[in-house]
Structures are given as structure tokens and as C-alpha cells.
Design an enzyme around this catalytic site. Sequence first.
Site, short mmCIF file in Angstrom:
data_model
loop_
_atom_site.label_atom_id
_atom_site.label_comp_id
_atom_site.label_asym_id
_atom_site.label_seq_id
_atom_site.Cartn_x
_atom_site.Cartn_y
_atom_site.Cartn_z
N SER A 168 14.00 -6.59 -12.53
CA SER A 168 15.00 -6.20 -13.52
C SER A 168 15.82 -5.18 -13.11
CB SER A 168 14.15 -5.86 -14.95
OG SER A 168 15.06 -5.25 -15.49
N LYS B 262 9.18 -4.86 -14.25
CA LYS B 262 9.45 -6.40 -14.34
C LYS B 262 8.92 -7.09 -12.99
CE LYS B 262 10.91 -8.13 -17.88
NZ LYS B 262 11.08 -9.03 -18.66
N GLU C 255 11.35 -20.56 -14.19
CA GLU C 255 11.94 -20.72 -15.28
C GLU C 255 13.10 -21.67 -15.02
OE1 GLU C 255 12.69 -16.58 -17.69
OE2 GLU C 255 12.00 -16.31 -15.62
#
Length: 454
Positions: free
Chosen positions: A274, A280, A287
Site C-alpha cells: 500500500s 499491507k 482479486e
Amino acid sequence: MWGGRFSSRPAEIMQAINVSIGVDQRLWRQDLAGSRAHCRMLAKQGIIAQADADAILGGLEAIQSEIEAGTFPFRDQFEDIHMNVEARLNELIGEPSGRLHTARSRNDQVAVDFRLWVRDACDRSVAQLKALQAALLTRAEQHAGDLMPGFTHLQTAQPVTLGHHLMAYVEMFGRDAGRFADARARMNESPLGAAALAGSPFPIDRQATAAELGFDRPMANSLDAVSDRDFALESLAAASITAGHLSRLAEEIVVWMTPMFGFASLPDDLTTGSSIMPQKRNPDAAELVRAKTGRIMGSLVALSTVMKGLPLAYSKDMQEDKPPVFEAFDALDLALVAMTAMVSALQPNTERMAQAAGAGFSTATDLADWLVRELNLPFRKAHHVTGAAVKQAETLGVDLSQLPLEEMQKLEPGITEAVYKVLTAEASCQSRQSYGGTAPEQVRARIADWRDRL
Ligand code: ARG
């Protein structure tokens, strides 16, 4: 190409809405293959002179070299791939080029090109699905005996092995490959020679062109040949079902990677960070595989909708058949390859999974089954006693396997020390020896079956 009947050039908007070269130039290989087969057949049947055929074949060869070298002029003014090739052929060889389109229409030309493209796409999908299955088999073999919780409603249900879980996807992807193979077998008939819609008055040999292009036979009805796109729809249906399976596996990877689950991780090179939250590690590839399903399923809806109200035979609506198919297979290609990479690199946290496999009263069914087997209780009664045992364990804050014997005996006096043997996750898995069950021997046997089949 049709200047004879027209006294003005197309309006700008006419060209803008009509042009498809930007999309269908991807069919160039298929277009050249179809033209070569048609040309050879015309000469063999004496419909055009051999010298003209030779000039045409030479010109097509030159065009192929230009396209491969990136020097071919794809031009909007020539609308689509078929007319771009023909226009260039005319520039290269002159008069004989005009003989290639004898006994042919763009209607059967585009139908054959597109069929050849979709046929290749189906073959590619089968190969990619097999590679994914092989990756899953390798991982399933490594984890045939490693415990994880099996879920229903995403609530702890019964222990399974990670190998068993992965093998479920091997089965799904096997059926998906079968659907592509079935679609391929059904679409493998040649529309070439249907001409515009009614067939041709020339003595063409449709069997010969079909054979040269690897088709099993010519299509039996010329109207059907130029007006149907069910081969494309069927391939999109196969792609959609495959994408749905990929999406479910992607979803599981996303869930497994949440710190709350902590079941698995992916290496750095298959995750992203991130820009603001330094901690992160995001499963973007999973996804995106999940999200590509939207495009792929959308493509099936898009093409079904284009086709559903068209009268026979060809209508220009059908030019809109290619974008959804190209888009769907581009997305599916990426998704299959990305998923194969993730499956190969997935790092399961087997300790955490095993611990979760035994938690959440996952062996409650084993207790109920023991009461049926050892004490001859009716299953419904055993279910009730076990429910009460779970409730008591919950109250005492322990797992079923830690519930003291006297507590169990309060609920069912016949229970003995022996019951504890069936209350571990390991024993639960081991016991499920029914064909297709999660016992490691069963899982290994199914892996062996698939190794033979792949
Ligand atoms: N570009 C057209 C398509 O993709 C080729 C067929 C055109 N046929 C016609 N009758 N206008 O469908």
C-alpha cells in the site's frame, strides 16, 4: 469494393460506426489461411486459372511477411481485415487479386475466420486449464495429509485436508476443460462455401476447403453457416463457468490471506503493498482474477443479446461478435496463468490450518456417529446428545475433546473413555474413507487417477 452502385463516398459517421479493422485485425492469420484454402480449391476445380492462383498465393505470402514485420498498412478506409487484405493484395499483384473473391462472400469469410480463432482459443484454454490442474495436483500431493477446517456457510463444519480441498478444484477445472473440448468438437465444421447466404453456383469443393482448414466437415446449411454464432456463445459459456470457478478459488485465497484467517500467504512477487499503510500485503492478483469474471460473464450476456433477435441470415449486428469474445479470452488467459502462478507459490500455514481444523467443535459429527455406532442410538437422538455436549463444552470454555467424561455421561451414561479417540481432527479425517472422501489415502488415490488422466 462496391463502388459500382454508389455515387458518393461514405459519410464520416458511416465510416466511424462501420469500421472494425481495429478489432478484427487479430483475425489476420485465420483470414490468410481461409483465403489460401479457398484459392487452392478454386484452381483445383478449374474455377480460376492456376497462374492466377499462384499470383494470389504469392501475394498472400507477401502480406503475411508484411504483417509479421509490422509494415502492413491496416487502413480504416478498408473497413475490416478481409477488405484490408484484399486491397493490399490488389496493390501487390494487380488484376488476379480480383479473382480470389469468386464464389465467396465476406459473410462466409468472416464466419470461417472467427471459427478458426475461437477454435484456437478453446484449445489454448484447455492447455492452460491442464497446466493449472497440474499445479494443483502438485500442491495437493504435498498437502494430502495436512488438516484444515472444512466449511459450510463459511462456518466450521468438519475437518478436511488441504489436499482434498485443492483436489475439489482439480475436478472443477477438469469439467471446464471438458466443456471447451465439447464446444470445440461441435464448432469444428466449416462455413466456407456458404457464400453470401444461399451457396454458390460455381462447382466449389467445400469438403476440400473444410479438410485443409482442419474442420471435420462443411456445415450442412448455408443460411445457418453465415448467420449463427452459437460456437462463440458456447465458448463464452465455457469461459464463464471457468471464470466462476477461478473466482471462487481467488476468493478463498483472499480470505485465507487475511490476518484473521492467517491460513496462507503469497510471496512478495505475487502481492502488492500500500502507498500509505506500510504493513499491507495485498492479494491483488487474486482479486483481479475474481474481478475478471465480470468481464467474461458480461461478454456472454453481450453476445447473447446481440444475437437473440436477428433474422436469418447475416446482419451487420454480427460484427459486434468479436469484441466480447476477444475481451473474454484475453481476460481468461490472464486469469488462468495468474492463478497457476498463485497456486504454485501459495505458502499455506499448515500449523494454523491444523489448529483451526480441530477448533469450533469440528468433530461434533464424529461424536454423534460414535453414539450411533457404539451405543446404537438413533441418529436424531445422537445429534441431540451431541448438541447438548457442545453446549456444555461451550459453557465450560473447552473443546469437545477436553470435555470431562463425567460431563458426557450426564448426557448419555453409556459413553466411555473410548469416545475421545474419534474426537480429534486427524481421526475425523482418517475415518472418512468412503470413495471421494477426505481421508488422505482417498485423496492420494484421486491424485493418482488424475495423474493418469492429465
Ligand atoms: N466486418 C464484417 C463482420 O465482422 C464482415 C462481414 C461483412 N459482411 C457484410 N455483408 N457486410 O461481420
